[in-house]
Design an enzyme around this catalytic site. Structure first.
Site, PDB file in Angstrom:
ATOM      1  N   GLU A  46       0.821  -1.216   0.000  1.00 22.45           N
ATOM      2  CA  GLU A  46       0.000   0.000   0.000  1.00 22.45           C
ATOM      3  C   GLU A  46       0.859   1.272   0.000  1.00 22.45           C
ATOM      4  O   GLU A  46       0.811   2.072   0.942  1.00 22.45           O
ATOM      5  CB  GLU A  46      -0.958   0.002   1.202  1.00 22.45           C
ATOM      6  CG  GLU A  46      -2.007  -1.074   1.115  1.00 22.45           C
ATOM      7  CD  GLU A  46      -3.147  -0.889   2.112  1.00 22.45           C
ATOM      8  OE1 GLU A  46      -2.964  -0.202   3.124  1.00 22.45           O
ATOM      9  OE2 GLU A  46      -4.232  -1.433   1.853  1.00 22.45           O
ATOM     10  N   GLU A  66      -6.602  -7.824  -0.306  1.00 18.99           N
ATOM     11  CA  GLU A  66      -6.999  -7.807   1.108  1.00 18.99           C
ATOM     12  C   GLU A  66      -8.481  -7.482   1.197  1.00 18.99           C
ATOM     13  O   GLU A  66      -8.990  -6.651   0.447  1.00 18.99           O
ATOM     14  CB  GLU A  66      -6.265  -6.709   1.884  1.00 18.99           C
ATOM     15  CG  GLU A  66      -4.789  -6.917   2.086  1.00 18.99           C
ATOM     16  CD  GLU A  66      -4.176  -5.764   2.881  1.00 18.99           C
ATOM     17  OE1 GLU A  66      -4.916  -5.061   3.612  1.00 18.99           O
ATOM     18  OE2 GLU A  66      -2.956  -5.549   2.746  1.00 18.99           O
TER      19      GLU A  66
HETATM   20  C1  GLA Z   1      -4.067  -2.351   5.022  1.00 21.18           C
HETATM   21  C2  GLA Z   1      -2.675  -2.933   5.151  1.00 21.18           C
HETATM   22  C3  GLA Z   1      -2.604  -4.125   6.049  1.00 21.18           C
HETATM   23  C4  GLA Z   1      -3.483  -3.941   7.253  1.00 21.18           C
HETATM   24  C5  GLA Z   1      -4.882  -3.662   6.794  1.00 21.18           C
HETATM   25  C6  GLA Z   1      -5.881  -3.527   7.910  1.00 21.18           C
HETATM   26  O1  GLA Z   1      -4.796  -2.858   3.981  1.00 21.18           O
HETATM   27  O2  GLA Z   1      -2.133  -3.273   3.895  1.00 21.18           O
HETATM   28  O3  GLA Z   1      -1.259  -4.293   6.438  1.00 21.18           O
HETATM   29  O4  GLA Z   1      -3.005  -2.893   8.030  1.00 21.18           O
HETATM   30  O5  GLA Z   1      -4.886  -2.441   6.118  1.00 21.18           O
HETATM   31  O6  GLA Z   1      -7.174  -3.307   7.414  1.00 21.18           O
END
Ligand code: GLA
Ligand code: GLA
Length: 671
Positions: free
Chosen positions: A153, A308
Site C-alpha cells: 500500500e 486484502e
Molecule cells: C491495510 C494494510 C494491512 C493492514 C490492513 C488492515 O490494507 O495493507 O497491512 O493494516 O490495512 O485493514
C-alpha cells in the site's frame, strides 16, 4: 517475460496476508493444515519482515523464511513473496537520519509505527536494493514462489515528504520537466502575486505559505510525489525482473486513493491487486463495486485480485461493524463477478500483539475451527474451487466512465467557485445508476481508446487538454454518445483557463456556451423540469446558452428560470449531453437509463431492485453472476430458451429460479 497470471495461479487465488514471524514454530504447522482445510492456495508472506530478515546492516537471517516457504509448499500453498520494504527497521532508521519522512512543519516522523520512510531518502533506496536483491537471489528457484508482492500500500499513511532530500529531488524533477526556469514561470503563472523565480534553488515546497498556494506549484508537487513513490516501486521491480524474469510482480492498491495515479502505475504491474474494505453501515457496497470496475479497467479488462479484505470487521474505524453472516461471501462474489480472479484477506491469523490485534482474520483468537469466521472462510475457499474456469473471463462493457487523477488533483485545489466539490463523490453519483441498473461499465482515462463504447460519461472533467477534447469530439462524431457534467472543459493541465467561454474545448461538441457559474449555498435547492416532470438539484448551476444544442430540461427557480439545466447536441453521427447542475439521484438514474436504452446498452439480465448482476465472458462460455443483496428471496427470470449450469449446485437450470436472501447464483452457459 512474466508468466500470465492464469498460468501462475491455476485456481481462483484464495488466502491472505500471513505473518508467521509473529508466532511460534508449532503454530506454523497448524496454520498449514488449517489452510488446507480452508481451501487456501496462496498467502502473502514477509510484508513487514524487514527487521527480522536483515537483523543488522548486511546481516541476513533467512532460515525461518526458508522453513515457512517449505512448509507452505508441502501443503500446496503458493506464496506471494513480499519484498519486506514496507517498513525499514529501527537500526536503519537510527543509523541513517535521512530515512524518516518529514511532515509539513519540518518535523521528522519517529520510528515505532510503520511506513515512516521518505521516498527521497538515499539510505532507504540503498537499503531496498539490498534486501530485494537478497530475497530474489535466495528464493528465485523456490517452488512456492508464485508472485512478488512489492512493498505494501504505497503512500497509505505518508504520501508527502518535506525533507531536504525531497526538496532537492523536487528541484531536479522540475528541471527535468521544464528545462528552463522561464518555462516553469510560464506554467505556474508566476507574474501573479510577484511569484517569479530566477533560479530553481529559490523554489520552496508549497507548504506553510501565508495564503492561497500557487496552483501550478501545488499540482507539480502532487505529480512529483506520485513519481517519487513510483520510482521506489520501479527500483524494486527492475531488480526482480532481472533476477526472476518469469515471476509476475505487483503492489496492492487502495480505495479512493488520491495521491497515486493508478493509471500510470498499472502499466508497470503484471496484475492489478487492491485492498477492499467496505463499511457494512453503507449497505450495498456500490462504491467498492466502482473500485472493482476501476481495478479491472486499469489494465484494459485484465482480471485483478482482491489482495486484502476482512472476514468480520476491521479495527481502524471509530466503530467497527461486523459483517453479518453470509456477507463476506456475498461481497467476495461481488468482486469475482466484476473481474476478480482472487479473493484474499488481511489476515490469516488474528494477531496476539500489536496495533491490529482486534482486526478480523481468517482464524480468530479462539483458534476454533467451529467459529463462524472460520466456517465461512472455509466454505468460501472450498466453493471457489468450483469456479476455476471463470478465471481470465472478461467483463465486456459497452459503457465507460472517464476518470483522471490529474483532474482529481486539479479540481479539488482551493480557490474554486465552490470549494465543496468532490470528484470522487461525483464519479460515484454517476456510477450508481449503472450499478443499480446492472449495466456493465469500465472506468477509463480520457485519453483512452473509446471506440468499443457506445455510451461514455465524463463527470466533472475540469482539467482537460485540447488534444483530449479533440479525441472526445472524434469519438462522438463517429457515432458515440457522451454525457458531461458541470465544471468540465475549464482548464488545461497547468490549471490555466481555456479562455473564450466555457466549456472551452468542449464547447463545439456540447453545442453550448456558458458565461458564468452559479454555485449554490448548502441549503440551496434548484428545481428543473423535463417533459413536464419536476426534479431537484443542488451545489451548482451553469448559465447555459445553447449554440445548436436543444434544451432537455430547464430551471424553474428564481432568475435561472428558463435557462437550460440539461442539453443535447447532435454532433456528427453521435450525441453529446450536458448536465449543468448536480441533479438528485432519481433524475440521474432515469436519464442514464434512457440514454443507455437508446444506445442498446443493456444489463445482462433484468432483475428486481437490490439484485446485482454482472457477466464475464470466457472463450467458450459466459458466466452470469446474480447476487441478491436483499433480506428476502427473489425470483430470477432467466433468458428463455437458454440452459444454464449452476456452478455451485452443479445442476442445469432454466426458466425461473428462486434466489434466497443474501445468496448468489453463478451460472455458466454457452456463448
Ligand atoms: C491495510 C494494510 C494491512 C493492514 C490492513 C488492515 O490494507 O495493507 O497491512 O493494516 O490495512 O485493514
Ligand atoms: C483582497 C486583495 C486582492 C484580492 C482580493 C480578492 O482584497 O487585496 O489582492 O486578493 O482580496 O477578493
Amino acid at each position: 517475460m512474466p508468466k500470465p497470471i492464469k498460468d501462475v495461479l491455476p485456481y481462483i487465488a484464495y488466502g491472505g496476508d500471513y505473518n508467521p514471524e509473529q508466532w511460534e514454530e508449532e503454530t506454523w504447522y497448524r496454520d498449514a493444515e488449517l489452510m488446507q482445510k480452508a481451501g487456501v492456495n496462496l498467502v502473502s508472506v514477509a510484508i513487514f519482515s524487514w527487521a527480522v530478515l536483515e537483523v543488522e546492516e548486511d546481516v541476513f537471517q533467512f532460515e525461518w523464511l526458508d522453513k515457512i516457504l517449505d512448509i507452505l509448499h508441502e501443503h500446496g500453498v503458493g506464496v506471494c513473496l513480499a519484498t519486506a520494504t514496507a517498513s525499514p527497521p529501527a537500526w536503519m532508521t537510527k543509523k541513517y537520519d535521512d530515512i524518516p519522512a518529514v511532515d509539513e512543519k519540518g518535523i521528522p516522523y519517529s520510528f515505532g509505527s510503520r511506513q515512516h520512510y521518505s521516498p527521497s531518502s538515499p539510505s532507504y533506496r540503498k537499503g531496498i536494493k539490498k534486501i530485494v536483491k537478497a530475497l530474489a537471489e535466495r528464493y528465485k528457484e523456490h517452488p512456492a514462489l508464485k508472485m512478488w508482492h512489492i512493498n505494501n500500500e504505497y503512500g497509505c499513511h505518508l504520501s508527502e515528504c518535506y525533507s531536504s532530500y525531497s526538496l532537492e529531488a523536487f528541484h531536479h524533477w522540475l528541471q527535468e520537466k521544464y528545462k528552463t526556469i522561464e518555462a516553469l514561470n510560464k506554467s505556474w503563472g508566476t507574474n501573479f502575486w510577484s511569484q517569479r523565480y530566477n533560479d530553481w534553488a529559490e523554489i520552496d515546497f508549497p507548504v506553510n505559505q501565508a495564503t492561497f498556494y500557487n496552483p501550478g506549484q501545488k499540482l507539480d508537487y502532487k505529480r512529483f510525489m506520485n513519481d517519487q513513490i513510483f520510482d521506489l516501486y520501479l527500483i524494486e521491480k527492475n531488480i526482480l525482473r532481472d533476477i526472476t524474469p518469469e515471476v509476475p510482480v505487483f503492489t496492492n492498491f487502495m480505495y479512493q486513493f488520491k495521491p497515486l495515479d493508478y493509471f500510470q502505475w498499472a502499466k508497470e504491474l503484471d496484475v492489478v491487486t487492491w485492498d477492499s474494505y467496505p463499511d457494512p453501515r453503507e449497505g450495498i457496497p456500490y462504491r467498492h463495486a466502482f473500485h472493482h470496475d476501476l481495478m479491472r479497467s486499469l489494465r484494459q479488462g485484465q482480471p485483478f485480485l482482491i489482495m486484502e479484505q476482512v472476514t468480520s470487521h476491521v479495527n481502524w474505524r471509530d466503530i467497527n461493524l461486523t459483517k453479518p453472516p453470509g456477507t463476506m461471501r456475498l461481497w467476495s462474489y461481488g468482486g469475482v463477478a466484476r473481474g476478480a480472479d482472487g479473493v484474499m484477506f488481511f489476515q490469516w491469523r488474528q494477531g496476539r500483539a500489536g496495533a491490529e490485534k482486534f482486526h478480523g482474520a481468517m482464524i480468530p483468537h479462539s483458534d476454533n475451527e467451529k467459529s463462524r469466521t472460520f466456517q465461512e472462510t472455509a466454505k468460501l475457499g472450498n466453493e471457489l474451487k468450483l469456479l476455476d474456469s471463470v478465471r481470465d473471463a472478461r467483463v465486456k462493457a459497452k459503457a465507460a466512465i472517464l476518470m483522471d487523477w490529474e483532474n482529481w488533483w486539479a479540481v479539488e485545489l482551493e480557490g474554486k467557485p465552490h470549494n465543496g466539490l468532490s470528484y470522487m463523490e461525483t464519479l460515484e453519483a454517476y456510477y450508481k445508476p449503472f450499478f443499480d441498473l446492472n449495466i456493465a461499465v469500465d472506468i477509463v482515462h480520457p485519453a483512452a481508446d473509446l471506440s468499443e463504447y457506445s455510451f461514455v460519461v465524463a463527470p466533472m472533467l475540469y482539467a482537460l487538454t485540447s488534444a483530449e477534447a479533440e479525441k472526445l469530439e472524434n469519438y462522438t462524431a463517429e457515432g458515440g454518445t457522451i454525457l458531461f457534467s458541470f465544471f468540465s472543459g475549464i482548464a488545461d493541465k497547468h490549471e490555466h483557463i481555456h479562455l473564450g467561454g466555457y466549456p472551452g474545448p468542449l464547447r463545439k461538441l456540447s453545442g453550448i456556451y456558458i458565461d458564468e457559474f452559479v454555485p449554490q449555498s448548502e441549503e440551496g435547492r434548484l428545481t428543473f423540469v423535463k417533459k413536464g416532470r419536476q426534479f431537484s438539484s443542488s451545489i451548482w448551476a451553469d448559465v447555459i446558452y445553447p449554440e445548436g444544442a436543444e434544451t432537455v430540461a430547464a430551471y424553474e427557480t428564481g432568475w435561472l428560470a428558463g435557462i437550460p439545466a440539461v442539453t443535447k447536441n447532435r454532433f456528427g453521427k453521435g450525441t453529446a449531453y450536458y448536465i449543468g447542475t448536480a441533479p438528485e439521484e432519481r433524475f440521474l438514474k432515469e436519464f442514464i437509463k434512457e440514454i443507455s436504452e437508446e444506445n442498446h446498452v443493456i444489463p445482462a439480465l433484468k432483475v428486481e431492485d437490490g439484485v446485482e448482476v454482472s457477466e464475464r465472458e470466457g472463450e467458450e462460455e459466459k458466466y452470469l453472476f446474480v447476487i441478491n443483496h436483499n433480506e428476502y428471496e427473489v425470483n430470477v427470470k432467466l433468458a428463455e430458451g437458454t440452459t444454464y449450469y449452476n456452478m455451485l449446485s452443479k445442476q442445469n437450470i432454466s426458466g425461473k429460479e428462486a434466489l434466497p436472501a443474501k445468496e448468489v447464483l453463478i451460472l455458466s452457459y454457452s456463448k
